[in-house]
Scaffold this active site. Structure first.
Site, PDB file in Angstrom:
ATOM      1  N   GLY A  32      48.735 -25.715   6.863  1.00  0.00           N
ATOM      2  CA  GLY A  32      48.473 -24.834   8.825  1.00  0.00           C
ATOM      3  C   GLY A  32      48.758 -25.337   9.638  1.00  0.00           C
ATOM      4  O   GLY A  32      49.382 -26.196   9.611  1.00  0.00           O
ATOM      5  N   ASP A  34      46.512 -27.183  11.174  1.00  0.00           N
ATOM      6  CA  ASP A  34      45.555 -28.518  11.101  1.00  0.00           C
ATOM      7  C   ASP A  34      46.798 -29.485  10.902  1.00  0.00           C
ATOM      8  O   ASP A  34      47.333 -30.999  11.655  1.00  0.00           O
ATOM      9  CB  ASP A  34      45.183 -28.721  10.087  1.00  0.00           C
ATOM     10  CG  ASP A  34      44.140 -29.964   9.558  1.00  0.00           C
ATOM     11  OD1 ASP A  34      44.140 -30.893  10.888  1.00  0.00           O
ATOM     12  OD2 ASP A  34      43.810 -30.111   9.149  1.00  0.00           O
ATOM     13  N   SER A 122      40.854 -19.319  11.744  1.00  0.00           N
ATOM     14  CA  SER A 122      39.789 -18.910  10.287  1.00  0.00           C
ATOM     15  C   SER A 122      41.283 -18.145   9.988  1.00  0.00           C
ATOM     16  O   SER A 122      40.542 -17.520   9.380  1.00  0.00           O
ATOM     17  CB  SER A 122      38.842 -18.965  10.413  1.00  0.00           C
ATOM     18  OG  SER A 122      37.344 -20.068  10.657  1.00  0.00           O
ATOM     19  N   TYR A 126      41.185 -19.572   5.572  1.00  0.00           N
ATOM     20  CA  TYR A 126      40.255 -18.714   5.758  1.00  0.00           C
ATOM     21  C   TYR A 126      40.020 -17.960   5.245  1.00  0.00           C
ATOM     22  O   TYR A 126      39.482 -16.824   6.114  1.00  0.00           O
ATOM     23  CB  TYR A 126      39.365 -19.616   6.032  1.00  0.00           C
ATOM     24  CG  TYR A 126      39.069 -21.440   6.354  1.00  0.00           C
ATOM     25  CD1 TYR A 126      39.380 -21.976   5.330  1.00  0.00           C
ATOM     26  CD2 TYR A 126      39.028 -22.104   7.266  1.00  0.00           C
ATOM     27  CE1 TYR A 126      39.539 -22.868   5.061  1.00  0.00           C
ATOM     28  CE2 TYR A 126      38.385 -23.535   7.231  1.00  0.00           C
ATOM     29  CZ  TYR A 126      38.733 -24.238   6.207  1.00  0.00           C
ATOM     30  OH  TYR A 126      39.006 -25.054   6.036  1.00  0.00           O
TER      31      TYR A 126
END
Length: 169
Positions: A32, A34, A122, A126
């Site tokens: 993603g 990151d 998130s 997540y």
């Protein structure tokens, strides 16, 4: 006063004093946002993350906290890494999600950053529901005392942009 702006696009293409990375606790890259930040920012970001892990963050960055590194090849001075919580239907973790934004602003203030680009922390792997994530993110940034003059939410797709836009008022 902090101006909140919304854009749909790729956070790694933004120009800001600081870009916030929705990191995992290892700080060593991932998927993603990151992974995209590490890929586009180049090896300097990973080198600083490894240095943090070798020092006081030996066990990784705890959920809800934030830390800064160089931005490497990104059009920014710093990357502020924050670890968002995994969404749970059985436990209220909204305080941890709010903490990601508060702590990122605190680190931005320490650095002297005035423009900060945020992802929707998130909401990817997540699985935090977009509407709730938008409410928490926008409310937290609006109510957190900061010297940041622009908080820019860079939303990857139309669905995320619409969720934030409907809450931005």
């Amino acid at each position: 006063m902090t101006t909140i702006t919304l854009v749909q696009g790729d956070i790694t293409r933004e120009s800001a004093d600081a870009i916030v990375n929705a990191a995992n606790s290892s700080l060593l890259g991932g998927g993603g946002v990151d992974g995209a930040i590490h890929r586009r920012g180049g090896p300097a970001i990973l080198a600083e993350c490894r240095s943090l892990r070798a020092g006081h963050l030996g066990k990784g960055l705890p959920t809800g906290e934030a830390v800064a590194t160089t931005a490497g090849d990104l059009d920014a001075r710093w990357v502020i890494h924050t670890v968002g919580p995994v969404y749970s239907t059985t436990e209220d973790r909204s305080g941890l999600l709010a903490s990601c934004y508060r702590e990122s602003l605190r680190v931005a203030d320490e650095l002297g950053a005035r423009t900060v680009a945020f992802p929707a922390v998130s909401t990817g792997v997540y699985r935090w529901p977009l509407d709730d994530a938008a409410r928490i993110a926008l409310d937290t940034v609006r109510t957190t005392p900061t010297s940041v003059t622009e908080a820019r939410f860079v939303l990857f797709d139309e669905r995320a942009y619409e969720a934030f836009s409907s809450r931005a008022g």
